[in-house]
Enzyme design. Structure first.
Site, PDB file in Angstrom:
ATOM      1  CE1 TYR A 226       6.508  -4.574 -10.885  1.00  0.00           C
ATOM      2  CE2 TYR A 226       5.464  -5.323  -8.730  1.00  0.00           C
ATOM      3  CZ  TYR A 226       5.957  -4.986 -10.007  1.00  0.00           C
ATOM      4  OH  TYR A 226       4.127  -5.113  -9.978  1.00  0.00           O
TER       5      TYR A 226
ATOM      6  CB  CYS B 188       7.368 -11.548   0.082  1.00  0.00           C
ATOM      7  SG  CYS B 188       7.050 -10.200   0.530  1.00  0.00           S
TER       8      CYS B 188
ATOM      9  CB  CYS C 227      -0.943   0.048   1.515  1.00  0.00           C
ATOM     10  SG  CYS C 227      -2.063  -1.334   1.700  1.00  0.00           S
TER      11      CYS C 227
ATOM     12  N   GLY D 199      -0.974   1.146  -5.093  1.00  0.00           N
ATOM     13  CA  GLY D 199      -2.475   0.360  -4.962  1.00  0.00           C
ATOM     14  C   GLY D 199      -3.492   1.059  -5.600  1.00  0.00           C
TER      15      GLY D 199
ATOM     16  CG  ASN E  30       3.405   0.652   2.827  1.00  0.00           C
ATOM     17  OD1 ASN E  30       4.390   0.596   2.565  1.00  0.00           O
ATOM     18  ND2 ASN E  30       2.769  -1.254   2.609  1.00  0.00           N
ATOM     19  N   GLY E  31       2.141  -2.638   4.819  1.00  0.00           N
ATOM     20  CA  GLY E  31       3.011  -3.569   5.239  1.00  0.00           C
ATOM     21  C   GLY E  31       1.571  -4.699   4.972  1.00  0.00           C
TER      22      GLY E  31
ATOM     23  CG  ASP F 265      10.316  -5.675 -12.382  1.00  0.00           C
ATOM     24  OD1 ASP F 265      10.132  -6.503 -10.957  1.00  0.00           O
ATOM     25  OD2 ASP F 265      10.172  -6.314 -13.439  1.00  0.00           O
TER      26      ASP F 265
HETATM   27  P1  AMP Z   1       5.480 -13.175 -14.656  1.00  0.00           P
HETATM   28  O1  AMP Z   1       6.072 -13.595 -15.805  1.00  0.00           O
HETATM   29  O2  AMP Z   1       4.344 -13.687 -14.619  1.00  0.00           O
HETATM   30  O3  AMP Z   1       5.600 -13.941 -13.459  1.00  0.00           O
HETATM   31  O4  AMP Z   1       5.426 -12.085 -14.433  1.00  0.00           O
HETATM   32  C1  AMP Z   1       6.879 -11.057 -14.302  1.00  0.00           C
HETATM   33  C2  AMP Z   1       6.277  -9.381 -14.005  1.00  0.00           C
HETATM   34  O5  AMP Z   1       5.492  -9.491 -12.985  1.00  0.00           O
HETATM   35  C3  AMP Z   1       7.313  -8.659 -14.202  1.00  0.00           C
HETATM   36  O6  AMP Z   1       7.288  -7.616 -15.336  1.00  0.00           O
HETATM   37  C4  AMP Z   1       6.800  -7.726 -13.011  1.00  0.00           C
HETATM   38  O7  AMP Z   1       7.849  -6.896 -13.001  1.00  0.00           O
HETATM   39  C5  AMP Z   1       5.839  -8.238 -12.135  1.00  0.00           C
HETATM   40  N1  AMP Z   1       5.874  -8.219 -11.084  1.00  0.00           N
HETATM   41  C6  AMP Z   1       7.556  -9.310 -10.247  1.00  0.00           C
HETATM   42  N2  AMP Z   1       6.437  -8.547  -9.145  1.00  0.00           N
HETATM   43  C7  AMP Z   1       5.249  -8.522  -9.053  1.00  0.00           C
HETATM   44  C8  AMP Z   1       4.340  -8.081  -7.602  1.00  0.00           C
HETATM   45  N3  AMP Z   1       4.315  -8.387  -6.259  1.00  0.00           N
HETATM   46  N4  AMP Z   1       3.118  -8.130  -7.836  1.00  0.00           N
HETATM   47  C9  AMP Z   1       2.609  -7.886  -9.244  1.00  0.00           C
HETATM   48  N5  AMP Z   1       3.449  -7.949 -10.504  1.00  0.00           N
HETATM   49  C10 AMP Z   1       5.040  -8.143  -9.967  1.00  0.00           C
HETATM   50 FE1  SF4 Z   2      10.560  -7.470   0.026  1.00  0.00          FE
HETATM   51 FE2  SF4 Z   2      11.518 -10.146  -0.685  1.00  0.00          FE
HETATM   52 FE3  SF4 Z   2      11.798  -9.245   2.129  1.00  0.00          FE
HETATM   53 FE4  SF4 Z   2       9.057  -9.760   1.052  1.00  0.00          FE
HETATM   54  S1  SF4 Z   2      10.470 -11.226   0.967  1.00  0.00           S
HETATM   55  S2  SF4 Z   2      10.209  -7.623   1.892  1.00  0.00           S
HETATM   56  S3  SF4 Z   2       9.698  -9.083  -1.502  1.00  0.00           S
HETATM   57  S4  SF4 Z   2      12.656  -8.794  -0.135  1.00  0.00           S
END
Ligand code: AMP
Ligand code: SF4
Length: 465
Positions: free
Chosen positions: A248, A388, A6, A34, A108-109, A352
């Site tokens: 990201y 996470c 958030c 969010g 947030n968290g 990313d």
């Molecule tokens: P996928 O190939 O379905 O694993 O999606 C990868 C994409 O999800 C990448 O473009 C990332 O930027 C994006 N992404 C990474 N972490 C998250 C997240 N926590 N929530 C939504 N999208 C994410």
């Molecule tokens: Fe961030 Fe990964 Fe730690 Fe979750 S487990 S707080 S996404 S570094």
């Protein structure tokens, strides 16, 4: 179980002018954190008013609702949550009456012990309208036996395990809090007429606020008529800011711990090119998350950077309900290749991260269909091996592709000519923050806050149902 990431924001106005509109601008700049709900609570010194709803910031508020939010002190919240919990009851801020007066709370968290806390509070006869951690924290403050509010807050924080950056408002003050590890970011800024508290610095910029400092891990900052006051309520833990904020989540124009997010991402791309060189005609980012790293990759590899995929910027998470038809359209709804830029080319595609692999696979398919000669995937973070529990919605271990397949297995699944992930060592070098001051648990398995076994089991259960 709820996983939230958030954005939180707050303003303490020094002059007697309404600040709701400025909080609106702040939330607008934090919209990427969010998209499911937005809310603002204001205090005119006596009464707390609030307005919140499901939707994007500019869908939730209009001139009239902002005018009705009176007062020179205000906090706001934007929320993203996983399916099933996107109800108005979970929208924030949470406003609650306590013996210390009414308080509004934005969080947030994610707490890892919220199940136990909720159970305990319910056994004492409390009922909850929503399922968010914030409601639990507000209820704990409200039911504390302590004489004054600050003691009640510290007592509550001591029982809450996990990640929380909080902005709390009382009738006459704003309180900013970070958990003992500082897992989620929070910073303070100042304009001529106000103090500002924000998840990210990009929302200070929109108001022309100067950056004052980050709230430290385990710190409480109180802003009231006597200015800014700080107390450190927990010094037992080491700082562990979420490294995914750099990879990201945060906006690239934000600065975290003095480090430009854009610059860190550019560096991630540079290190990635050093670790996984490849001969190619063009470096293409997955927009928009992969852009800074792709620019860094191109700079290091001397392969030209080019746009090859165009993102429809108007695809929000909330504008349509998920349906089979929408799912079948998949990534085509969001991204379309520029055929002339792709056809016959050897392409390095930079993103990313890969979580489940489903989006990446569809993107590669689009590139093949557009006539790419070779597709080489480069990922500017290490393999995502662990879930996470601190507020970033990734996936269960079973859904994380890197936890289940070898690099070669992933390469085959994605149907790419080569695949390269950044190493943990290079990630640390690229972000360039003091040694071990970040959480990397989803990458290296070292969880800064112990995760109850039950939570892990719950994740498995969710996968199976
Ligand atoms: P996928 O190939 O379905 O694993 O999606 C990868 C994409 O999800 C990448 O473009 C990332 O930027 C994006 N992404 C990474 N972490 C998250 C997240 N926590 N929530 C939504 N999208 C994410
Ligand atoms: Fe961030 Fe990964 Fe730690 Fe979750 S487990 S707080 S996404 S570094």
């Amino acid at each position: 179980m709820i996983k939230e990431y958030c954005g939180v924001f707050g303003i303490y106005g020094i002059k007697d002018e309404p600040v709701a509109k400025n909080v609106y601008y702040g939330l607008f700049a934090l919209q990427h954190r969010g998209q499911e709900s937005a809310g603002i609570a204001t205090s005119d010194g006596n009464v707390i008013s609030q307005f919140k709803d499901l939707g994007l910031v500019n869908q939730v508020f209009n001139e009239r609702s902002l005018r009705n939010l009176k007062g020179r002190i205000a906090i706001g919240h934007v929320r993203y949550s996983t399916t099933g919990s996107s109800t108005i009851e979970n929208a924030q801020p949470i406003v609650i009456d306590t013996k210390y007066g009414a308080i509004a709370l934005a969080h947030n968290g994610n707490l890892v012990n919220s199940g136990d806390l909720r159970h305990e509070l319910k056994s004492r006869g409390l009922s909850f309208s929503g399922t968010s951690d914030s409601e639990i924290m507000a209820a704990m403050i409200a039911t504390s036996g302590k004489e004054n509010f600050e003691e009640a807050l510290v007592d509550t924080l001591k029982l809450c395990q996990g990640a929380y950056s909080l902005v709390i408002m009382k009738n006459d003050r704003i309180i900013a809090v970070r958990d003992p590890h500082g897992l989620r970011p929070l910073c303070i800024g100042k304009t001529e007429s106000s103090y500002v508290v924000s998840s990210e610095t990009c929302a200070l910029d929109i108001l022309g606020a100067n950056f004052v400092r980050d709230v430290s891990n385990g710190e409480i900052v109180i802003i009231d008529s006597s200015g800014l006051r700080s107390s450190t309520w927990d010094i037992s833990a080491k700082e562990a800011l979420c490294v995914f904020e750099f990879i990201y989540f945060a906006r690239p124009d934000s600065v975290l711990k003095g480090r430009s997010v854009y610059d860190a991402r550019f560096n991630l791309g540079k290190f990635l090119a050093k670790e996984h060189p490849v001969e190619a005609d063009v470096v293409i980012p997955v927009p928009e998350s992969g852009v800074p790293a792709a620019i860094g990759f191109a700079a290091e590899s001397k392969i030209p950077f080019g746009e090859g995929l165009i993102k429809n910027r108007y695809v929000g998470r909330t504008f349509i309900q998920p349906s089979q038809e929408i799912r079948d359209m998949g990534v085509k709804l969001k991204l379309n290749p520029i055929r002339d830029a792709v056809r016959g080319k050897k392409i390095v595609i930079v993103d990313d991260s890969i979580v489940r692999g489903t989006t990446s696979r569809q993107i590669v398919k689009l590139l093949h269909e557009a006539g790419a000669r070779e597709v080489h995937m480069r990922v500017s973070s290490p393999p995502n091996l662990n879930p996470c529990y601190y507020g970033i919605d990734t996936a269960t271990r079973a859904e994380l592709i890197a936890a289940n397949l070898s690099i070669e297995g992933i390469r085959k699944y994605l149907d790419v000519d080569s695949l390269g992930y950044l190493s943990v060592d290079s990630l640390k070098k690229a972000v360039d923050l003091p040694k071990d001051s970040m959480c990397m648990a989803c990458l290296d398995g070292k969880y800064p806050v112990k995760v109850p076994e039950r939570l892990e089991n719950l994740k498995l259960l969710f996968r199976e149902t």
